[in-house]
Design a protein around this motif. Sequence first.
Motif, PDB file in Angstrom:
ATOM      1  N   GLY A 172       0.836  -1.208   0.000  1.00 21.80           N
ATOM      2  CA  GLY A 172       0.000   0.000   0.000  1.00 21.80           C
ATOM      3  C   GLY A 172       0.865   1.251   0.000  1.00 21.80           C
ATOM      4  N   PRO A 173       0.305   2.399  -0.371  1.00 26.57           N
ATOM      5  CA  PRO A 173       1.071   3.659  -0.361  1.00 26.57           C
ATOM      6  C   PRO A 173       1.594   4.023   1.039  1.00 26.57           C
ATOM      7  CG  PRO A 173      -1.019   3.927  -1.523  1.00 26.57           C
ATOM      8  CD  PRO A 173      -1.071   2.580  -0.850  1.00 26.57           C
ATOM      9  N   ASP A 174       0.990   3.421   2.062  1.00 27.23           N
ATOM     10  CA  ASP A 174       1.439   3.682   3.448  1.00 27.23           C
ATOM     11  C   ASP A 174       2.434   2.615   3.920  1.00 27.23           C
ATOM     12  OD1 ASP A 174      -1.569   2.312   5.086  1.00 27.23           O
ATOM     13  OD2 ASP A 174      -0.126   1.465   3.660  1.00 27.23           O
ATOM     14  N   GLY A 175       2.844   1.756   2.992  1.00 28.22           N
ATOM     15  CA  GLY A 175       3.837   0.746   3.339  1.00 28.22           C
ATOM     16  C   GLY A 175       3.262  -0.505   3.961  1.00 28.22           C
ATOM     17  N   HIS A 176       1.933  -0.666   3.946  1.00 24.00           N
ATOM     18  CA  HIS A 176       1.362  -1.912   4.494  1.00 24.00           C
ATOM     19  C   HIS A 176       1.505  -3.045   3.495  1.00 24.00           C
ATOM     20  CE1 HIS A 176      -2.481  -0.998   2.273  1.00 24.00           C
ATOM     21  NE2 HIS A 176      -2.541  -2.309   2.236  1.00 24.00           N
ATOM     22  N   ILE A 177       1.602  -4.255   4.053  1.00 27.32           N
ATOM     23  CA  ILE A 177       1.541  -5.486   3.285  1.00 27.32           C
ATOM     24  C   ILE A 177       0.465  -6.347   3.927  1.00 27.32           C
ATOM     25  CG2 ILE A 177       3.889  -5.596   2.336  1.00 27.32           C
ATOM     26  CD1 ILE A 177       4.718  -7.179   4.830  1.00 27.32           C
ATOM     27  N   ALA A 178      -0.197  -7.190   3.149  1.00 25.34           N
ATOM     28  CA  ALA A 178      -1.353  -7.939   3.646  1.00 25.34           C
ATOM     29  C   ALA A 178      -2.273  -6.944   4.359  1.00 25.34           C
ATOM     30  CB  ALA A 178      -0.906  -9.115   4.521  1.00 25.34           C
ATOM     31  N   SER A 179      -2.680  -7.254   5.608  1.00 20.24           N
ATOM     32  CA  SER A 179      -3.426  -6.224   6.363  1.00 20.24           C
ATOM     33  C   SER A 179      -2.618  -5.767   7.559  1.00 20.24           C
ATOM     34  CB  SER A 179      -4.794  -6.766   6.784  1.00 20.24           C
ATOM     35  OG  SER A 179      -5.648  -6.839   5.652  1.00 20.24           O
ATOM     36  N   LEU A 180      -1.305  -5.702   7.354  1.00 19.44           N
ATOM     37  CA  LEU A 180      -0.377  -5.235   8.395  1.00 19.44           C
ATOM     38  C   LEU A 180      -0.176  -3.734   8.189  1.00 19.44           C
ATOM     39  CD1 LEU A 180       2.075  -8.245   8.018  1.00 19.44           C
ATOM     40  CD2 LEU A 180       0.383  -7.938   9.845  1.00 19.44           C
ATOM     41  N   PHE A 181      -1.145  -2.969   8.710  1.00 20.92           N
ATOM     42  CA  PHE A 181      -1.173  -1.521   8.502  1.00 20.92           C
ATOM     43  C   PHE A 181      -0.360  -0.797   9.567  1.00 20.92           C
ATOM     44  CE2 PHE A 181      -4.245  -0.649   5.126  1.00 20.92           C
ATOM     45  CZ  PHE A 181      -4.837  -1.891   4.962  1.00 20.92           C
ATOM     46  N   PRO A 182       0.154   0.402   9.234  1.00 17.98           N
ATOM     47  CA  PRO A 182       0.906   1.182  10.240  1.00 17.98           C
ATOM     48  C   PRO A 182       0.087   1.396  11.517  1.00 17.98           C
ATOM     49  CG  PRO A 182       1.087   2.205   8.069  1.00 17.98           C
ATOM     50  CD  PRO A 182       0.070   1.109   7.940  1.00 17.98           C
ATOM     51  N   ASP A 183       0.798   1.434  12.639  1.00 16.15           N
ATOM     52  CA  ASP A 183       0.182   1.755  13.951  1.00 16.15           C
ATOM     53  C   ASP A 183      -0.901   0.760  14.365  1.00 16.15           C
ATOM     54  OD1 ASP A 183       0.193   5.062  12.620  1.00 16.15           O
ATOM     55  OD2 ASP A 183       1.740   4.110  13.871  1.00 16.15           O
ATOM     56  N   SER A 184      -0.830  -0.479  13.869  1.00 11.55           N
ATOM     57  CA  SER A 184      -1.834  -1.468  14.316  1.00 11.55           C
ATOM     58  C   SER A 184      -1.160  -2.526  15.200  1.00 11.55           C
ATOM     59  CB  SER A 184      -2.504  -2.130  13.105  1.00 11.55           C
ATOM     60  OG  SER A 184      -1.545  -2.687  12.243  1.00 11.55           O
ATOM     61  N   ASP A 185      -1.921  -3.021  16.161  1.00 10.35           N
ATOM     62  CA  ASP A 185      -1.368  -3.994  17.125  1.00 10.35           C
ATOM     63  C   ASP A 185      -0.822  -5.237  16.435  1.00 10.35           C
ATOM     64  OD1 ASP A 185      -3.962  -3.317  19.646  1.00 10.35           O
ATOM     65  OD2 ASP A 185      -2.102  -2.261  19.081  1.00 10.35           O
ATOM     66  N   ILE A 186      -1.425  -5.620  15.320  1.00  9.62           N
ATOM     67  CA  ILE A 186      -1.030  -6.865  14.647  1.00  9.62           C
ATOM     68  C   ILE A 186       0.445  -6.831  14.246  1.00  9.62           C
ATOM     69  CG2 ILE A 186      -1.672  -6.106  12.320  1.00  9.62           C
ATOM     70  CD1 ILE A 186      -2.662  -8.962  11.769  1.00  9.62           C
ATOM     71  N   LEU A 187       1.014  -5.625  14.118  1.00  8.73           N
ATOM     72  CA  LEU A 187       2.435  -5.528  13.720  1.00  8.73           C
ATOM     73  C   LEU A 187       3.334  -6.201  14.761  1.00  8.73           C
ATOM     74  CD1 LEU A 187       2.746  -1.812  12.481  1.00  8.73           C
ATOM     75  CD2 LEU A 187       2.338  -3.876  11.113  1.00  8.73           C
ATOM     76  N   HIS A 188       2.834  -6.273  15.985  1.00  3.98           N
ATOM     77  CA  HIS A 188       3.680  -6.769  17.094  1.00  3.98           C
ATOM     78  C   HIS A 188       3.299  -8.181  17.512  1.00  3.98           C
ATOM     79  CE1 HIS A 188       4.860  -2.634  17.021  1.00  3.98           C
ATOM     80  NE2 HIS A 188       3.633  -2.248  17.259  1.00  3.98           N
ATOM     81  N   GLU A 189       2.359  -8.804  16.787  1.00  2.00           N
ATOM     82  CA  GLU A 189       1.925 -10.171  17.106  1.00  2.00           C
ATOM     83  C   GLU A 189       3.030 -11.147  16.674  1.00  2.00           C
ATOM     84  OE1 GLU A 189      -0.770 -11.716  18.720  1.00  2.00           O
ATOM     85  OE2 GLU A 189       0.758 -13.289  18.429  1.00  2.00           O
ATOM     86  N   GLN A 190       3.554 -11.879  17.628  1.00  3.02           N
ATOM     87  CA  GLN A 190       4.653 -12.792  17.266  1.00  3.02           C
ATOM     88  C   GLN A 190       4.272 -14.259  17.437  1.00  3.02           C
ATOM     89  OE1 GLN A 190       8.198 -11.590  19.379  1.00  3.02           O
ATOM     90  NE2 GLN A 190       8.426  -9.715  18.181  1.00  3.02           N
ATOM     91  N   ALA A 191       3.332 -14.552  18.363  1.00  6.14           N
ATOM     92  CA  ALA A 191       3.009 -15.962  18.647  1.00  6.14           C
ATOM     93  C   ALA A 191       2.078 -16.539  17.585  1.00  6.14           C
ATOM     94  CB  ALA A 191       2.362 -16.052  20.029  1.00  6.14           C
ATOM     95  N   LYS A 192       1.119 -15.718  17.138  1.00  6.54           N
ATOM     96  CA  LYS A 192       0.122 -16.255  16.213  1.00  6.54           C
ATOM     97  C   LYS A 192       0.577 -16.141  14.761  1.00  6.54           C
ATOM     98  CE  LYS A 192      -3.630 -14.576  19.228  1.00  6.54           C
ATOM     99  NZ  LYS A 192      -4.613 -13.457  19.339  1.00  6.54           N
ATOM    100  N   LEU A 193       0.018 -17.015  13.931  1.00  5.72           N
ATOM    101  CA  LEU A 193       0.255 -16.952  12.477  1.00  5.72           C
ATOM    102  C   LEU A 193      -0.808 -16.081  11.804  1.00  5.72           C
ATOM    103  CD1 LEU A 193       1.079 -20.709  11.681  1.00  5.72           C
ATOM    104  CD2 LEU A 193       2.686 -18.840  12.193  1.00  5.72           C
ATOM    105  N   VAL A 194      -1.982 -15.987  12.453  1.00  5.11           N
ATOM    106  CA  VAL A 194      -3.110 -15.255  11.865  1.00  5.11           C
ATOM    107  C   VAL A 194      -3.759 -14.413  12.957  1.00  5.11           C
ATOM    108  CG1 VAL A 194      -5.272 -15.481  10.563  1.00  5.11           C
ATOM    109  CG2 VAL A 194      -3.528 -17.266  10.366  1.00  5.11           C
ATOM    110  N   ALA A 195      -4.159 -13.195  12.606  1.00  2.00           N
ATOM    111  CA  ALA A 195      -4.824 -12.338  13.604  1.00  2.00           C
ATOM    112  C   ALA A 195      -5.916 -11.511  12.939  1.00  2.00           C
ATOM    113  CB  ALA A 195      -3.802 -11.423  14.284  1.00  2.00           C
ATOM    114  N   ALA A 196      -6.879 -11.085  13.761  1.00  2.00           N
ATOM    115  CA  ALA A 196      -7.927 -10.159  13.311  1.00  2.00           C
ATOM    116  C   ALA A 196      -7.455  -8.753  13.643  1.00  2.00           C
ATOM    117  CB  ALA A 196      -9.237 -10.460  14.021  1.00  2.00           C
ATOM    118  N   VAL A 197      -7.708  -7.817  12.735  1.00  5.36           N
ATOM    119  CA  VAL A 197      -7.256  -6.449  12.973  1.00  5.36           C
ATOM    120  C   VAL A 197      -8.334  -5.485  12.518  1.00  5.36           C
ATOM    121  CG1 VAL A 197      -5.974  -6.514  10.755  1.00  5.36           C
ATOM    122  CG2 VAL A 197      -5.468  -4.724  12.434  1.00  5.36           C
TER     123      VAL A 197
END
Length: 251
Positions: free
Chosen positions: A150-175
Motif C-alpha cells: 500500500g502507499p502507506d507501506g502496508h503489506i497484507a493487512s499489516l497496517f501502520p500503527d496497528s497492534d497486529i504488527l507486534h503479534e509474534q506468537a500467532k500466524l493469523v490475527a484479526a485487525v
Amino acid sequence: MNPGRHSIMVYPDLPALGQAVAQRWRRLAIQAHSETGQFHVALSGGTTPRYLYTQLASPDLVEALPWGTTHIYFGDERCVPPDHNDSNFRMASETLLQHVSIPQQHIHRIEAENPAPELCAIRYEKCLEDNLPCTPQGRKYFDLILLGLGPDGHIASLFPDSDILHEQAKLVAAVYVEKLQSWRISLTFTAIALARHIIILVAGDNKADIIAQVLGYKPHTIKFPVEMLHESAAPEWYLDTAAAALLASVD
Ligand code: 6PG
C-alpha cells in the motif's frame, strides 16, 4: 531496507509485470513439485495481482502447472462474504481459481464472513497448522507468498500503527483498520517469515513515493510495515516503471 539485499525487477507496465511474475511462479511451482510433490502458495489481494492471476489461467500455464497438487492460501481477507465485491477470495476466484483444476479441498479460503473476527483468525490458524507442509525438522512453510504494497507501506493487512504488527506468537490475527473502518483477517509477520520465497508486486505512480522510501533511495524516519519483514525473508520486488519512477537507479 538495504536495496542491495533485495532483487528488484522493473517492467514497462502491469501486463509485463504480471507475465514476469507468472513465469517466476511457474519455475517455483515446478521446482516445489519436483522436490515435494506439492506447491503451497498464499495469494495477495487488492488489484495489482489481477493480471498475474489471469496470466496463470492462460492456456499455456494452465497446461504447464501442477494445479492438482497446488494448495492456495490467502495473505489476508476483508471481513465480508466471499461473493462481496471487496472479497479477495472473489477476485482470485474470478481471475484464477475458477479456471484451473485445483481440488476444492486445496483452496484454503479465509472464512472472514463470520461475525466474530477473532474466531475467523483462530480457524484460519488451525487451517494453516493442518495443511501447511513441514520441513524434516518440523518447521511449517509456504513455498511462496505473494504480497502487494500500500502507499502507506502496508503489506497484507499489516497496517501502520496497528497492534497486529507486534503479534509474534500467532500466524493469523484479526485487525480493525481504523482508516478503513473495517475488520480484516491477516497473516502476521511470523507467518510471512515461513515463506521460502516472497514476491512483492507493486504497480502504479501512486506507489512511486513509498517504493523510493522503502527501497532506500529516499531518507525517511518512520519504519513502514513492509520494512518489518524478517531479515530472513528477503523479498523479490516486481515493479512497473511507474512505481519505480523515483528510484535513482535499479541495479
Ligand atoms: C488487500 C491486500 C493489500 C494490497 C495492498 C495493495 O487486501 O487489499 O492484501 O495488502 O495488496 O493494499 O493493493 P493494490 O494492489 O490494490 O494497490
